[in-house]
Design a protein around this motif. Structure first.
Motif, PDB file in Angstrom:
ATOM      1  N   SER A  77     -12.264   0.152   6.130  1.00 45.98           N
ATOM      2  CA  SER A  77     -10.926  -0.120   5.607  1.00 45.98           C
ATOM      3  C   SER A  77     -10.069  -0.530   6.787  1.00 45.98           C
ATOM      4  CB  SER A  77     -10.339   1.136   4.951  1.00 45.98           C
ATOM      5  OG  SER A  77      -9.013   0.918   4.546  1.00 45.98           O
ATOM      6  N   ASN A  78      -9.216  -1.520   6.576  1.00 50.59           N
ATOM      7  CA  ASN A  78      -8.445  -1.984   7.727  1.00 50.59           C
ATOM      8  C   ASN A  78      -6.974  -1.575   7.673  1.00 50.59           C
ATOM      9  OD1 ASN A  78      -7.523  -3.875   5.782  1.00 50.59           O
ATOM     10  ND2 ASN A  78      -7.121  -5.359   7.399  1.00 50.59           N
ATOM     11  N   TRP A  79      -6.679  -0.454   7.011  1.00 52.34           N
ATOM     12  CA  TRP A  79      -5.317   0.055   7.062  1.00 52.34           C
ATOM     13  C   TRP A  79      -5.347   1.553   7.283  1.00 52.34           C
ATOM     14  CZ3 TRP A  79      -4.097   3.528   3.181  1.00 52.34           C
ATOM     15  CH2 TRP A  79      -4.812   3.437   1.983  1.00 52.34           C
ATOM     16  N   ARG A  80      -4.280   2.033   7.915  1.00 51.69           N
ATOM     17  CA  ARG A  80      -4.191   3.468   8.176  1.00 51.69           C
ATOM     18  C   ARG A  80      -2.767   3.932   7.954  1.00 51.69           C
ATOM     19  NH1 ARG A  80      -1.944   5.350  12.821  1.00 51.69           N
ATOM     20  NH2 ARG A  80      -1.454   3.813  14.392  1.00 51.69           N
ATOM     21  N   ILE A  81      -2.638   5.226   7.763  1.00 48.67           N
ATOM     22  CA  ILE A  81      -1.329   5.850   7.581  1.00 48.67           C
ATOM     23  C   ILE A  81      -1.186   6.960   8.610  1.00 48.67           C
ATOM     24  CG2 ILE A  81      -1.132   5.300   5.129  1.00 48.67           C
ATOM     25  CD1 ILE A  81      -2.059   8.170   4.517  1.00 48.67           C
ATOM     26  N   ASP A  82       0.040   7.363   8.828  1.00 49.30           N
ATOM     27  CA  ASP A  82       0.329   8.469   9.730  1.00 49.30           C
ATOM     28  C   ASP A  82       1.313   9.391   9.012  1.00 49.30           C
ATOM     29  OD1 ASP A  82       0.287  10.054  11.977  1.00 49.30           O
ATOM     30  OD2 ASP A  82       1.811   8.883  13.024  1.00 49.30           O
ATOM     31  N   PRO A  83       0.807  10.174   8.040  1.00 50.97           N
ATOM     32  CA  PRO A  83       1.708  10.974   7.211  1.00 50.97           C
ATOM     33  C   PRO A  83       2.315  12.150   7.949  1.00 50.97           C
ATOM     34  CG  PRO A  83      -0.558  11.525   6.691  1.00 50.97           C
ATOM     35  CD  PRO A  83      -0.592  10.391   7.689  1.00 50.97           C
ATOM     36  N   ASN A  84       3.428  12.637   7.411  1.00 52.94           N
ATOM     37  CA  ASN A  84       4.031  13.864   7.912  1.00 52.94           C
ATOM     38  C   ASN A  84       4.505  14.666   6.714  1.00 52.94           C
ATOM     39  OD1 ASN A  84       6.902  13.119   7.341  1.00 52.94           O
ATOM     40  ND2 ASN A  84       6.436  11.522   8.826  1.00 52.94           N
TER      41      ASN A  84
ATOM     42  N   LYS B 288       8.908   8.293   2.451  1.00 50.83           N
ATOM     43  CA  LYS B 288       9.365   8.876   3.719  1.00 50.83           C
ATOM     44  C   LYS B 288       8.240   9.663   4.389  1.00 50.83           C
ATOM     45  CE  LYS B 288      12.755  12.129   5.502  1.00 50.83           C
ATOM     46  NZ  LYS B 288      13.789  13.107   5.159  1.00 50.83           N
ATOM     47  N   LEU B 289       7.490  10.435   3.599  1.00 52.19           N
ATOM     48  CA  LEU B 289       6.415  11.256   4.157  1.00 52.19           C
ATOM     49  C   LEU B 289       5.172  10.446   4.519  1.00 52.19           C
ATOM     50  CD1 LEU B 289       6.638  14.441   1.901  1.00 52.19           C
ATOM     51  CD2 LEU B 289       7.638  14.044   4.154  1.00 52.19           C
ATOM     52  N   ILE B 290       4.910   9.391   3.772  1.00 54.77           N
ATOM     53  CA  ILE B 290       3.746   8.543   4.066  1.00 54.77           C
ATOM     54  C   ILE B 290       3.937   7.860   5.408  1.00 54.77           C
ATOM     55  CG2 ILE B 290       2.513   6.446   3.372  1.00 54.77           C
ATOM     56  CD1 ILE B 290       3.221   7.363   0.412  1.00 54.77           C
TER      57      ILE B 290
ATOM     58  N   ILE C 174       0.849  -1.200   0.000  1.00 50.63           N
ATOM     59  CA  ILE C 174       0.000   0.000   0.000  1.00 50.63           C
ATOM     60  C   ILE C 174       0.882   1.247   0.000  1.00 50.63           C
ATOM     61  CG2 ILE C 174      -1.618   1.381   1.380  1.00 50.63           C
ATOM     62  CD1 ILE C 174      -3.060  -0.867   0.000  1.00 50.63           C
ATOM     63  N   ARG C 175       1.909   1.243   0.815  1.00 53.97           N
ATOM     64  CA  ARG C 175       2.832   2.382   0.888  1.00 53.97           C
ATOM     65  C   ARG C 175       3.492   2.628  -0.469  1.00 53.97           C
ATOM     66  NH1 ARG C 175       8.254   2.552   4.481  1.00 53.97           N
ATOM     67  NH2 ARG C 175       8.787   4.723   4.143  1.00 53.97           N
TER      68      ARG C 175
END
Length: 87
Positions: free
Chosen positions: A50-57, A34-36, A13-14
Motif C-alpha cells: 500500500s502506498n499511503w500511511r497515516i500518523d494517528p493520534n 483531526k485524530l487521523i 482517504i482521510r
C-alpha cells in the motif's frame, strides 16, 4: 464529501476513514479527521502493499479504531497516485 468509490488523493482517504469511523462511533467526521491526521502518499515502487500511511493520534482506543479502519480501507484502496519523486 469526497468520492468514497475511488479515492484519488490523501485527503480522499482521510475523508473516507473519517466517514467510516463517524458511522461506527457516532462522533463527527471532523473529530476523526483531526485524530487521523495527515495521510501521506508514498512512492509505489518502495511500498508494494500500500502506498499511503497515516500518523494517528488520540487515546489508545481511538488509535486502535483508526488503525482498524485503515486496514479495512487499505484492502479496498491500497494505492493512491504516487507522489512525484526528484530525479
Amino acid at each position: 464529501m469526497a468520492n468514497h468509490d475511488a479515492p484519488e488523493s490523501p485527503s480522499d482517504i482521510r475523508a473516507l476513514l473519517a466517514h467510516l469511523l463517524a458511522g461506527v462511533t457516532g462522533n463527527s467526521e471532523a473529530h476523526w479527521e483531526k485524530l487521523i491526521g495527515e495521510v501521506t502518499a508514498l512512492p509505489i515502487v518502495f511500498n508494494p502493499r500500500s502506498n499511503w500511511r497515516i500518523d494517528p493520534n488520540g487515546t489508545k482506543k481511538e488509535i486502535e479504531a483508526i488503525e482498524k479502519a485503515a486496514e479495512i480501507v487499505r484492502q479496498a484502496h491500497p494505492y493512491l497516485p504516487s507522489p512525484k519523486t526528484l530525479t
